[in-house]
Enzyme design. Structure first.
Site, PDB file in Angstrom:
ATOM      1  N   SER A 153      36.172  48.242 -34.206  1.00  0.00           N
ATOM      2  CA  SER A 153      37.378  48.778 -34.848  1.00  0.00           C
ATOM      3  C   SER A 153      37.249  50.283 -35.066  1.00  0.00           C
ATOM      4  CB  SER A 153      37.593  48.091 -36.201  1.00  0.00           C
ATOM      5  OG  SER A 153      37.883  46.734 -36.014  1.00  0.00           O
TER       6      SER A 153
ATOM      7  N   ARG B 278      49.139  37.846 -24.791  1.00  0.00           N
ATOM      8  CA  ARG B 278      49.172  38.002 -26.252  1.00  0.00           C
ATOM      9  C   ARG B 278      50.499  38.624 -26.724  1.00  0.00           C
ATOM     10  NH1 ARG B 278      43.533  40.349 -28.155  1.00  0.00           N
ATOM     11  NH2 ARG B 278      44.405  39.695 -30.159  1.00  0.00           N
TER      12      ARG B 278
ATOM     13  N   SER C  25      47.881  41.778 -40.493  1.00  0.00           N
ATOM     14  CA  SER C  25      47.297  42.327 -39.265  1.00  0.00           C
ATOM     15  C   SER C  25      47.035  43.820 -39.412  1.00  0.00           C
ATOM     16  CB  SER C  25      48.246  42.081 -38.082  1.00  0.00           C
ATOM     17  OG  SER C  25      47.884  42.927 -37.001  1.00  0.00           O
TER      18      SER C  25
ATOM     19  N   GLN D  32      46.146  45.596 -37.055  1.00  0.00           N
ATOM     20  CA  GLN D  32      46.673  46.242 -35.852  1.00  0.00           C
ATOM     21  C   GLN D  32      48.113  46.681 -36.070  1.00  0.00           C
ATOM     22  OE1 GLN D  32      45.987  43.555 -32.609  1.00  0.00           O
ATOM     23  NE2 GLN D  32      43.764  43.763 -32.734  1.00  0.00           N
TER      24      GLN D  32
ATOM     25  N   ASP E 147      37.668  37.441 -37.185  1.00  0.00           N
ATOM     26  CA  ASP E 147      36.979  37.294 -35.898  1.00  0.00           C
ATOM     27  C   ASP E 147      35.729  36.423 -35.988  1.00  0.00           C
ATOM     28  OD1 ASP E 147      38.877  38.875 -34.625  1.00  0.00           O
ATOM     29  OD2 ASP E 147      37.793  40.728 -35.040  1.00  0.00           O
TER      30      ASP E 147
ATOM     31  N   LYS F 156      44.522  35.272 -30.550  1.00  0.00           N
ATOM     32  CA  LYS F 156      43.446  36.233 -30.292  1.00  0.00           C
ATOM     33  C   LYS F 156      43.180  36.291 -28.784  1.00  0.00           C
ATOM     34  CE  LYS F 156      42.991  37.539 -34.480  1.00  0.00           C
ATOM     35  NZ  LYS F 156      43.411  38.892 -34.830  1.00  0.00           N
TER      36      LYS F 156
ATOM     37  N   ARG G 188      34.049  36.276 -28.058  1.00  0.00           N
ATOM     38  CA  ARG G 188      33.469  35.668 -29.259  1.00  0.00           C
ATOM     39  C   ARG G 188      33.201  34.173 -29.076  1.00  0.00           C
ATOM     40  NH1 ARG G 188      33.190  40.087 -32.358  1.00  0.00           N
ATOM     41  NH2 ARG G 188      34.994  41.451 -32.334  1.00  0.00           N
TER      42      ARG G 188
END
Ligand code: S3P
Length: 443
Positions: A27, A127, A173, A175, A326, A353, A400
């Site tokens: 990030s 997404r 979020s 983002q 995450d 995700k 992940r």
């Protein structure tokens, strides 16, 4: 990007031991590239994540007119073009697998009078982008998508005169919040984001670090109101990227479930908006200590000492999700090796995700003999202190899932096979080598 398929198996291993440093926080690395590009002058970054997500974001910033250079090991230099100063890129911007790089760059482009095409790999193309486009269109950007429902590839025409907004994101979020704030840099007056649940605050911190005026106030029980004063002159400042707590969670959980293990993870960021997993693991009985707490590059960091522990199942409240969003795949692995039921509540966002992580996590466990159910937006794992293993895990282009499955295999009775580990390169270059170095059997 290297798209060669790389299958791998993880086998039951002896005690994991050692002292390691995981790569720089994703990030913060992505934000340092984008904010560095919006600053006038030179920003130097150390400890940068040199994974594919950061490289694709770096390439996008170059295509938008910034100078981005690697000057040494994990050391980068950016010559920014200033707020509103992006040049029109000649080719589509390809963000590969990186949702964060793409969405934050959309925010930055929305405040510039240029047209850019945004694209990515098959995972990123699947997404949802509407959640980002809605507020950016309110601010004056115009967008055109080829597919329905706001998917990539899409064309964005940034606003010549962006309008400041007060925006309340419909989902928690970072983002969305970050995209609105980055677009708000070019708008006059104040841009405000009201979050029902606080999400990671790296954008706010870094904006301040570069000299912008950002006010953060509490809002409701778990939320925050973030206000940015528009049209600041961003002044370059050095960035030291701390080790990524999300990446640290993989060796950390491995040490908790492989008998006899003891690891030290150096310089891990302990920003409370990122450490929901640590809280949860401690509630499960994990021996997890923070040694030598300090501040580095404006973030709290500590060396983490983790030891093999007898874990028990717990309830993980929905309101904790933004601080560990995450980490659920690897928490599900820890829950498999715990005694008793772990119920993780409110995981709706996991469905959008890099893969449908709720389904992929459940399949990973089920294929390896662990009883697991999805009930609404909750994931319920029946921990028996062991996992049979022997299954094949489909990673669905999700780094992940690949790493969580390999961690699982280190303590399972039979090997856990992973269909493709190539995507680990997006966030954790050197993962396999590091896990082998501490004693993990991966082949
Ligand atoms: C990120 C925010 C999270 C997280 C992602 C990184 C960020 O996404 O899943 O890996 O750096 O802002 P959302 O904000 O969409 O939850």
């Amino acid at each position: 990007m290297d798209q060669d398929v790389a299958p791998l198996a993880a086998r039951r291993s002896g005690a994991l031991k050692g002292r390691v440093r995981v790569p720089g926080d994703k990030s913060i690395s992505l934000r340092s590239l984008i904010l560095g590009a919006l600053t006038v002058g030179e920003t130097r970054i150390t400890g940068m994540l040199e994974g594919e997500d950061a490289l694709s974001t770096a390439n996008a910033m170059k295509a938008l007119g910034a100078t981005v250079e690697r000057t040494g090991d994990l050391a980068w230099r950016i010559m920014g073009v200033g707020v509103g100063g992006f040049a029109e890129p000649r080719a589509p911007l390809d963000f590969g697998n990186s949702g964060t790089g793409c969405r934050l760059a959309m925010g930055a482009v929305a405040g510039c009078p240029i047209t850019a095409i945004f694209d990515g790999d098959a995972s990123l193309r699947s997404r949802p982008m509407r959640r980002i486009l809605d507020p950016l269109e309110k601010m004056g950007a115009r967008t055109r998508e080829q597919a329905d429902g706001g998917r990539l590839p899409l064309t964005m025409q940034g606003a010549r005169d962006p309008i400041p907004v007060v925006y309340e994101p419909p989902v928690a979020s970072a983002q969305i919040k970050s995209a609105v704030l980055l677009a708000g840099l070019a708008a006059p007056g104040e841009t405000m984001v009201i979050e029902k649940e606080a999400t990671r605050d790296h954008t706010e911190r870094m904006l301040r670090h570069f000299g912008a005026e950002v006010r953060v106030e509490p809002s409701g029980a778990h939320g925050r109101r973030v206000t940015l004063k528009g049209q600041p002159e961003l002044v370059p400042a050095p960035i030291a990227v701390p080790a990524d707590p999300s990446s640290a969670s993989f060796p950390l959980v491995a040490a908790l479930i492989v008998p006899g293990s003891e690891l030290i993870l150096e310089g891990v960021m302990t920003n409370p908006l990122r450490t929901g997993l640590f809280t949860t693991l401690r509630e499960m009985g994990a021996s997890l200590e923070e040694l030598d707490r300090r501040t580095e590059g404006g973030e709290d960091v500590a060396d983490l000492r983790v030891r093999f522990s007898a874990l028990k199942g717990v309830e993980v409240p929905a309101e904790r999700a933004p601080t560990m969003i995450d980490e659920y795949p690897v928490l599900a692995v820890a829950a498999s090796f715990a005694e008793g039921t772990t119920r993780m509540r409110g995981l709706k966002e996991l469905r959008v995700k890099e893969s449908d992580r709720l389904a992929a996590t459940a399949a990973m466990l089920r294929n390896n003999g662990v009883a697991v159910e999805i009930e609404g937006d909750d994931l319920i794992v029946q921990g028996k202190g062991r996992a049979a293993g022997g299954g094949l895990v489909a990673t669905h282009m999700d780094h992940r899932i690949a790493m969580a499955a390999l961690v699982m295999g280190l303590a399972s009775e039979k090997a856990v096979n992973v269909d493709d580990t190539a995507f680990i390169q997006t966030s954790f270059p050197g993962f396999v080598a590091m896990m082998r170095r501490i004693g993990g059997e991966l082949s």
